[in-house]
Design a protein around this motif. Structure first.
Motif, PDB file in Angstrom:
ATOM      1  N   THR A 189       0.655  -1.306   0.577  1.00  0.00           N
ATOM      2  CA  THR A 189      -0.157   0.335  -0.146  1.00  0.00           C
ATOM      3  C   THR A 189       0.769   1.175   0.249  1.00  0.00           C
ATOM      4  OG1 THR A 189       0.162   0.372   2.793  1.00  0.00           O
ATOM      5  CG2 THR A 189      -2.236  -1.369   0.822  1.00  0.00           C
ATOM      6  N   GLY A 190       0.079   2.395  -0.607  1.00  0.00           N
ATOM      7  CA  GLY A 190       0.956   3.028  -0.239  1.00  0.00           C
ATOM      8  C   GLY A 190       2.275   3.685  -1.428  1.00  0.00           C
ATOM      9  N   PRO A 191       2.708   4.492  -1.339  1.00  0.00           N
ATOM     10  CA  PRO A 191       4.097   4.970  -2.184  1.00  0.00           C
ATOM     11  C   PRO A 191       5.030   3.314  -2.414  1.00  0.00           C
ATOM     12  CG  PRO A 191       4.469   6.529  -0.156  1.00  0.00           C
ATOM     13  CD  PRO A 191       3.191   5.161   0.127  1.00  0.00           C
ATOM     14  N   ALA A 192       4.640   2.350  -1.416  1.00  0.00           N
ATOM     15  CA  ALA A 192       5.167   1.250  -2.717  1.00  0.00           C
ATOM     16  C   ALA A 192       4.639   0.651  -3.032  1.00  0.00           C
ATOM     17  CB  ALA A 192       5.396   0.139  -0.622  1.00  0.00           C
ATOM     18  N   ALA A 193       3.072   0.348  -3.162  1.00  0.00           N
ATOM     19  CA  ALA A 193       2.375  -0.172  -4.413  1.00  0.00           C
ATOM     20  C   ALA A 193       2.563   0.278  -5.635  1.00  0.00           C
ATOM     21  CB  ALA A 193       1.257   0.130  -4.569  1.00  0.00           C
ATOM     22  N   SER A 194       3.349   1.018  -6.085  1.00  0.00           N
ATOM     23  CA  SER A 194       3.767   1.493  -7.752  1.00  0.00           C
ATOM     24  C   SER A 194       5.266   0.844  -7.974  1.00  0.00           C
ATOM     25  CB  SER A 194       3.761   3.113  -7.503  1.00  0.00           C
ATOM     26  OG  SER A 194       4.955   3.700  -6.673  1.00  0.00           O
ATOM     27  N   LEU A 195       5.509   1.077  -6.876  1.00  0.00           N
ATOM     28  CA  LEU A 195       7.041  -0.155  -6.613  1.00  0.00           C
ATOM     29  C   LEU A 195       7.479  -1.051  -6.408  1.00  0.00           C
ATOM     30  CD1 LEU A 195       9.169   2.990  -4.440  1.00  0.00           C
ATOM     31  CD2 LEU A 195       8.506   2.710  -7.049  1.00  0.00           C
ATOM     32  N   SER A 196       6.125  -1.795  -6.085  1.00  0.00           N
ATOM     33  CA  SER A 196       6.558  -3.131  -5.544  1.00  0.00           C
ATOM     34  C   SER A 196       6.455  -4.098  -6.955  1.00  0.00           C
ATOM     35  CB  SER A 196       5.137  -3.866  -4.911  1.00  0.00           C
ATOM     36  OG  SER A 196       3.933  -3.665  -5.619  1.00  0.00           O
ATOM     37  N   THR A 197       7.060  -5.247  -6.476  1.00  0.00           N
ATOM     38  CA  THR A 197       7.391  -6.615  -7.853  1.00  0.00           C
ATOM     39  C   THR A 197       7.056  -7.568  -7.995  1.00  0.00           C
ATOM     40  OG1 THR A 197      10.343  -6.783  -6.822  1.00  0.00           O
ATOM     41  CG2 THR A 197       9.981  -5.192  -8.887  1.00  0.00           C
ATOM     42  N   ASP A 198       6.917  -7.838  -6.271  1.00  0.00           N
ATOM     43  CA  ASP A 198       5.713  -9.412  -5.723  1.00  0.00           C
ATOM     44  C   ASP A 198       4.796  -8.507  -4.892  1.00  0.00           C
ATOM     45  OD1 ASP A 198       7.024  -8.312  -3.138  1.00  0.00           O
ATOM     46  OD2 ASP A 198       8.433  -9.915  -3.370  1.00  0.00           O
ATOM     47  N   GLY A 199       3.429  -9.291  -4.347  1.00  0.00           N
ATOM     48  CA  GLY A 199       2.600  -9.105  -3.679  1.00  0.00           C
ATOM     49  C   GLY A 199       1.600  -8.862  -4.260  1.00  0.00           C
ATOM     50  N   VAL A 200       0.662  -8.448  -3.417  1.00  0.00           N
ATOM     51  CA  VAL A 200      -0.616  -7.823  -4.018  1.00  0.00           C
ATOM     52  C   VAL A 200      -0.771  -6.217  -3.739  1.00  0.00           C
ATOM     53  CG1 VAL A 200      -3.400  -8.185  -4.102  1.00  0.00           C
ATOM     54  CG2 VAL A 200      -1.842 -10.087  -3.714  1.00  0.00           C
ATOM     55  N   PRO A 201      -0.408  -5.603  -4.984  1.00  0.00           N
ATOM     56  CA  PRO A 201      -0.692  -3.952  -4.763  1.00  0.00           C
ATOM     57  C   PRO A 201      -2.102  -3.204  -4.376  1.00  0.00           C
ATOM     58  CG  PRO A 201      -0.234  -4.531  -6.656  1.00  0.00           C
ATOM     59  CD  PRO A 201      -0.318  -5.841  -6.046  1.00  0.00           C
ATOM     60  N   GLU A 202      -2.126  -2.051  -3.980  1.00  0.00           N
ATOM     61  CA  GLU A 202      -3.802  -1.482  -3.648  1.00  0.00           C
ATOM     62  C   GLU A 202      -4.257  -1.364  -4.611  1.00  0.00           C
ATOM     63  OE1 GLU A 202      -2.962   3.427  -2.845  1.00  0.00           O
ATOM     64  OE2 GLU A 202      -2.805   1.822  -1.224  1.00  0.00           O
ATOM     65  N   TYR A 203      -3.819  -1.183  -5.784  1.00  0.00           N
ATOM     66  CA  TYR A 203      -4.729  -1.256  -7.258  1.00  0.00           C
ATOM     67  C   TYR A 203      -5.306  -2.125  -7.405  1.00  0.00           C
ATOM     68  CZ  TYR A 203      -0.878  -2.353  -9.469  1.00  0.00           C
ATOM     69  OH  TYR A 203       1.092  -2.572  -9.669  1.00  0.00           O
ATOM     70  N   ARG A 313      -3.077  -5.704 -14.249  1.00  0.00           N
ATOM     71  CA  ARG A 313      -1.726  -6.553 -14.110  1.00  0.00           C
ATOM     72  C   ARG A 313      -0.765  -6.440 -12.516  1.00  0.00           C
ATOM     73  NH1 ARG A 313       3.450  -5.772 -14.283  1.00  0.00           N
ATOM     74  NH2 ARG A 313       4.840  -7.554 -15.781  1.00  0.00           N
ATOM     75  N   SER A 314      -0.865  -7.163 -12.302  1.00  0.00           N
ATOM     76  CA  SER A 314      -0.313  -7.344 -11.161  1.00  0.00           C
ATOM     77  C   SER A 314       1.508  -7.786 -11.622  1.00  0.00           C
ATOM     78  CB  SER A 314      -0.397  -8.466  -9.859  1.00  0.00           C
ATOM     79  OG  SER A 314      -1.708  -9.081  -9.470  1.00  0.00           O
ATOM     80  N   PRO A 315       2.468  -6.532 -10.395  1.00  0.00           N
ATOM     81  CA  PRO A 315       3.680  -6.522 -10.800  1.00  0.00           C
ATOM     82  C   PRO A 315       4.045  -8.499 -10.678  1.00  0.00           C
ATOM     83  CG  PRO A 315       3.337  -6.194  -8.344  1.00  0.00           C
ATOM     84  CD  PRO A 315       2.060  -6.096  -9.093  1.00  0.00           C
ATOM     85  N   ARG A 316       5.981  -8.137 -11.206  1.00  0.00           N
ATOM     86  CA  ARG A 316       5.860  -9.065 -11.589  1.00  0.00           C
ATOM     87  C   ARG A 316       7.588  -8.866 -10.889  1.00  0.00           C
ATOM     88  NH1 ARG A 316       2.248 -11.152 -11.035  1.00  0.00           N
ATOM     89  NH2 ARG A 316       1.487 -12.957 -12.770  1.00  0.00           N
ATOM     90  N   ARG A 317       8.346  -9.762 -10.749  1.00  0.00           N
ATOM     91  CA  ARG A 317       9.776  -9.095 -10.526  1.00  0.00           C
ATOM     92  C   ARG A 317      10.860  -9.987 -11.704  1.00  0.00           C
ATOM     93  NH1 ARG A 317      12.925 -13.949  -6.323  1.00  0.00           N
ATOM     94  NH2 ARG A 317      11.115 -15.490  -7.348  1.00  0.00           N
ATOM     95  N   PRO A 318      11.897  -8.191 -11.685  1.00  0.00           N
ATOM     96  CA  PRO A 318      12.682  -9.323 -13.425  1.00  0.00           C
ATOM     97  C   PRO A 318      12.765 -10.079 -13.325  1.00  0.00           C
ATOM     98  CG  PRO A 318      13.477  -7.005 -11.679  1.00  0.00           C
ATOM     99  CD  PRO A 318      12.034  -8.247 -11.128  1.00  0.00           C
TER     100      PRO A 318
END
Length: 326
Positions: A189-203, A313-318
């Motif tokens: 959540t918060g700023p970490a959501a847009s920068l995350s490469t794993d997990g479930v972001p708030e968006y 689309r959920s984030p993915r690790r490089p």
């Protein structure tokens, strides 16, 4: 044998890692053995969930889903993926090897699913009440059978029972902080959501369920998400059970491949999809999810299907974080 360059391997693994996994933990690692033309797939137990998934069953499902995407991508690239599950008992984390050969006969069926890899996203949105045609149901059942699994459609009574088991699991979680804390570790959540490469972001949380009976896990929990809307979900959600006759690591890997094949076929037909594992995370509840009137011995996943928004689309690790060259 055709030379497979590192760029091609990277593309195959990028498709593989688009697979779903519990809380989007992405519990996999790959190694390319260039001299043997073999990709090794290993489970990454650092991304395991000892409370919700103590036997690593869901971890194997995620790895199986990634393996199926890899097979689809290889077929699309004109390669024949020759797979071995659990090839070395001495290496418990090595869940599969994939030798990339020249195809004897190109798999048009697998290759045709490749566009769906990028279009498939878990949808935590309401679905419509539109009926799914029987022709589509037949293709979905065949997709599961092709990977050694079964697909069952519960009747109204059984669906109600499954929904009650999900509520039971939610209630137990509220009384056991360890489970909630484990899930919290994968919420962004918060700023970490847009920068995350794993997990479930708030968006990707989807709307708050104001009404309806769809079993959509609310990852927001105690988090306050600004401008999150409320919505009415389906009153009669379409659930399907994906299961196997046996219940060991090899069966979990086959079920993961079957799950992803069903999801990609569903996506190809314009269906939105989501996964519901909550009631399967407790052994006693999982046993009650099964339909005693069918031959399905062990339910591996509950899928929710329907027409509606396809999710984000959920984030993915490089790829560089999950792929090694040797």
């Amino acid at each position: 044998m055709r030379h497979v360059d590192p760029g091609r391997v990277t593309g195959l693994v990028e498709d593989a890692t688009a697979a779903p996994s519990m809380h989007n933990a992405q519990p996999w690692r790959f190694r390319w053995l260039s001299k043997r033309h073999v990709l090794e797939l290993r489970a990454d137990t650092a991304r395991a969930m000892p409370h919700a998934d103590p036997d690593n069953r869901a971890l194997h499902l995620g790895c199986g889903a990634a393996l199926f995407n890899l097979r689809v991508s290889a077929a699309h690239a004109g390669l024949e993926p020759v797979c071995r599950l659990l090839p070395d008992p001495a290496e418990g984390l090595l869940v599969a090897t994939v030798r990339l050969d020249e195809p004897v006969v190109a798999s048009a069926v697998l290759s045709a699913l490749r566009p769906a890899i990028r279009r498939r996203h878990t949808s935590r949105e309401p679905f419509t009440e539109q009926e799914i045609p029987e022709t589509v149901w037949r293709e979905l059942r065949e997709a599961a059978r092709a990977e050694g699994a079964g697909l069952g459609v519960p009747d109204a009574w059984h669906t109600q029972s499954i929904l009650e088991l999900v509520q039971d699991a939610e209630g137990r979680d509220s009384l056991e902080p360890a489970n909630s804390e484990e899930m919290e570790g994968w919420i962004r959540t918060g700023p970490a959501a847009s920068l995350s490469t794993d997990g479930v972001p708030e968006y990707a949380f989807g709307p708050f369920r104001h009404d309806g009976r769809a079993p959509v896990r609310d990852f927001a929990g105690r988090h306050r998400v600004a401008d999150r809307p409320a919505a009415t979900f389906e009153s009669a959600p379409r659930l399907v059970l994906l299961g196997t006759a046996e219940d060991g690591p090899a069966d979990w890997l086959r079920a993961g491949q079957a799950m992803e094949r069903v999801l990609l076929v569903a996506t190809s037909h314009g269906l939105a999809t989501s996964l519901t594992s909550h009631a399967l995370e407790r052994p006693d509840l999982r046993w009650n999810v099964r339909d005693p009137l069918t031959a399905m011995g062990h339910v591996q996943m509950v899928l929710r299907l329907g027409y509606g928004p396809g999710g984000v689309r959920s984030p993915r690790r490089p790829v560089g974080e999950v792929l090694d060259f040797a």
